[in-house]
Design a protein around this motif. Structure first.
Motif, mmCIF file in Angstrom:
data_model
loop_
_atom_site.group_PDB
_atom_site.id
_atom_site.type_symbol
_atom_site.label_atom_id
_atom_site.label_comp_id
_atom_site.label_asym_id
_atom_site.label_seq_id
_atom_site.Cartn_x
_atom_site.Cartn_y
_atom_site.Cartn_z
ATOM 1 N N ASP A 82 0.843 -1.203 0.000
ATOM 2 C CA ASP A 82 0.000 0.000 0.000
ATOM 3 C C ASP A 82 0.878 1.252 0.000
ATOM 4 O O ASP A 82 0.630 2.204 -0.751
ATOM 5 C CB ASP A 82 -0.912 0.053 1.236
ATOM 6 C CG ASP A 82 -1.987 -1.018 1.250
ATOM 7 O OD1 ASP A 82 -2.397 -1.473 0.165
ATOM 8 O OD2 ASP A 82 -2.417 -1.395 2.357
ATOM 9 N N HIS A 83 1.916 1.246 0.846
ATOM 10 C CA HIS A 83 2.852 2.388 0.898
ATOM 11 C C HIS A 83 3.444 2.630 -0.489
ATOM 12 O O HIS A 83 3.471 3.775 -0.966
ATOM 13 C CB HIS A 83 3.990 2.108 1.892
ATOM 14 C CG HIS A 83 3.626 2.303 3.318
ATOM 15 N ND1 HIS A 83 4.226 3.228 4.109
ATOM 16 C CD2 HIS A 83 2.728 1.667 4.111
ATOM 17 C CE1 HIS A 83 3.721 3.171 5.334
ATOM 18 N NE2 HIS A 83 2.812 2.225 5.353
ATOM 19 N N ALA A 84 3.919 1.576 -1.130
ATOM 20 C CA ALA A 84 4.550 1.699 -2.451
ATOM 21 C C ALA A 84 3.557 2.221 -3.480
ATOM 22 O O ALA A 84 3.905 3.081 -4.305
ATOM 23 C CB ALA A 84 5.125 0.357 -2.890
ATOM 24 N N GLU A 85 2.326 1.748 -3.448
ATOM 25 C CA GLU A 85 1.306 2.185 -4.412
ATOM 26 C C GLU A 85 0.945 3.657 -4.190
ATOM 27 O O GLU A 85 0.792 4.419 -5.141
ATOM 28 C CB GLU A 85 0.066 1.290 -4.301
ATOM 29 C CG GLU A 85 -0.981 1.576 -5.363
ATOM 30 C CD GLU A 85 -0.486 1.333 -6.798
ATOM 31 O OE1 GLU A 85 -0.930 2.081 -7.693
ATOM 32 O OE2 GLU A 85 0.328 0.421 -7.013
ATOM 33 N N ILE A 86 0.808 4.065 -2.930
ATOM 34 C CA ILE A 86 0.503 5.473 -2.620
ATOM 35 C C ILE A 86 1.641 6.365 -3.105
ATOM 36 O O ILE A 86 1.407 7.401 -3.745
ATOM 37 C CB ILE A 86 0.258 5.654 -1.107
ATOM 38 C CG1 ILE A 86 -1.041 4.963 -0.688
ATOM 39 C CG2 ILE A 86 0.216 7.141 -0.750
ATOM 40 C CD1 ILE A 86 -1.203 4.812 0.820
ATOM 41 N N GLU A 87 2.887 5.968 -2.831
ATOM 42 C CA GLU A 87 4.041 6.770 -3.254
ATOM 43 C C GLU A 87 4.114 6.866 -4.778
ATOM 44 O O GLU A 87 4.420 7.935 -5.316
ATOM 45 C CB GLU A 87 5.316 6.182 -2.660
ATOM 46 C CG GLU A 87 5.385 6.373 -1.154
ATOM 47 C CD GLU A 87 6.416 5.508 -0.449
ATOM 48 O OE1 GLU A 87 7.211 4.822 -1.132
ATOM 49 O OE2 GLU A 87 6.419 5.508 0.803
ATOM 50 N N LYS A 88 3.806 5.789 -5.471
ATOM 51 C CA LYS A 88 3.794 5.803 -6.941
ATOM 52 C C LYS A 88 2.709 6.755 -7.453
ATOM 53 O O LYS A 88 2.945 7.539 -8.373
ATOM 54 C CB LYS A 88 3.561 4.383 -7.469
ATOM 55 C CG LYS A 88 3.536 4.308 -8.979
ATOM 56 C CD LYS A 88 3.297 2.893 -9.473
ATOM 57 C CE LYS A 88 3.240 2.902 -10.987
ATOM 58 N NZ LYS A 88 2.798 1.635 -11.537
ATOM 59 N N THR A 89 1.535 6.714 -6.838
ATOM 60 C CA THR A 89 0.440 7.612 -7.224
ATOM 61 C C THR A 89 0.843 9.062 -7.009
ATOM 62 O O THR A 89 0.598 9.916 -7.859
ATOM 63 C CB THR A 89 -0.841 7.273 -6.434
ATOM 64 O OG1 THR A 89 -1.233 5.934 -6.756
ATOM 65 C CG2 THR A 89 -1.975 8.225 -6.773
ATOM 66 N N ILE A 90 1.472 9.356 -5.866
ATOM 67 C CA ILE A 90 1.916 10.726 -5.578
ATOM 68 C C ILE A 90 2.899 11.186 -6.659
ATOM 69 O O ILE A 90 2.755 12.281 -7.215
ATOM 70 C CB ILE A 90 2.569 10.818 -4.181
ATOM 71 C CG1 ILE A 90 1.518 10.628 -3.088
ATOM 72 C CG2 ILE A 90 3.297 12.158 -4.011
ATOM 73 C CD1 ILE A 90 2.105 10.435 -1.693
ATOM 74 N N ARG A 91 3.888 10.339 -6.972
ATOM 75 C CA ARG A 91 4.917 10.710 -7.959
ATOM 76 C C ARG A 91 4.332 10.899 -9.358
ATOM 77 O O ARG A 91 4.634 11.868 -10.039
ATOM 78 C CB ARG A 91 6.003 9.637 -8.014
ATOM 79 C CG ARG A 91 6.942 9.653 -6.856
ATOM 80 C CD ARG A 91 8.151 8.758 -7.080
ATOM 81 N NE ARG A 91 7.811 7.385 -7.413
ATOM 82 C CZ ARG A 91 7.598 6.415 -6.531
ATOM 83 N NH1 ARG A 91 7.682 6.667 -5.247
ATOM 84 N NH2 ARG A 91 7.310 5.200 -6.933
#
Length: 184
Positions: A82-91
């Motif tokens: 979830d952390h990785a997916e959120i960070e990818k969405t932010i970027r």
């Protein structure tokens, strides 16, 4: 202990720069309020203790360095994926870091006292510059402060999911707690 006059630097080695989000919408219970840390950034401050109006500050942050530190609320805890997916969405979908790799703040005005002051300045996110005000205080030799950023003022559409039932609030809070290091 107060801050000494002169030129100073600051960054992750002397403090933290955090972005706090909250959720809204009918599906808010499914989402999480996030604490996101900017991990690569640097700042320069010129401090004039006799005349705070003579002070100035600039901060430059790497838009690709935002990392989810905490997610509160929600139906279930955030996983590392979830952390990785959120960070990818932010970027990719919010900050468009390939096109806009830097977030920049430059002060235009400082007013108040050496212990409690307000910094007004220009904040550039995703290539759009808007004015913002930062409330600051000094205690125990550290500068702490916060500002509320309304994403849509910078043309950023707040993240939504579940067909819009879960949304991040348009307002995010930026907080910092830094120690100023005198320039050599």
């Amino acid at each position: 202990m107060s801050i000494s006059a002169g030129n100073h630097t600051f960054g992750p080695e002397s403090g933290r720069l955090l972005v706090n989000t909250t959720r809204t919408g009918l599906g808010a219970k499914a989402g999480h309020d996030l604490t996101i840390e900017v991990t690569r950034w640097r700042g320069d401050a010129t401090v004039d203790t006799a005349d705070p109006a003579g002070s100035s500050v600039t901060v430059e942050a790497d838009a690709d360095s935002l990392e989810v530190r905490q997610g509160t609320g929600g139906v279930k805890p955030l996983t590392s994926s979830d952390h990785a997916e959120i960070e990818k969405t932010i970027r990719e979908k919010i900050l468009h870091v390939r096109k806009h790799p830097t977030i920049m703040f430059r002060s235009t005005r400082v007013e108040g006292t050496a212990e409690s002051f307000r910094v007004e300045g220009d904040l550039t996110i995703v290539g759009v510059t808007q004015p913002v005000a930062v409330q600051c205080s000094v205690s125990e030799g550290r500068v702490r402060g916060s500002a509320t950023i309304v994403q849509t003022r910078w043309g950023i559409r707040p993240y939504s999911a579940l067909l819009g039932a879960l949304k991040l609030s348009d307002e995010v809070e930026v907080q910092f707690d830094v120690g100023l290091v005198p320039k050599q």
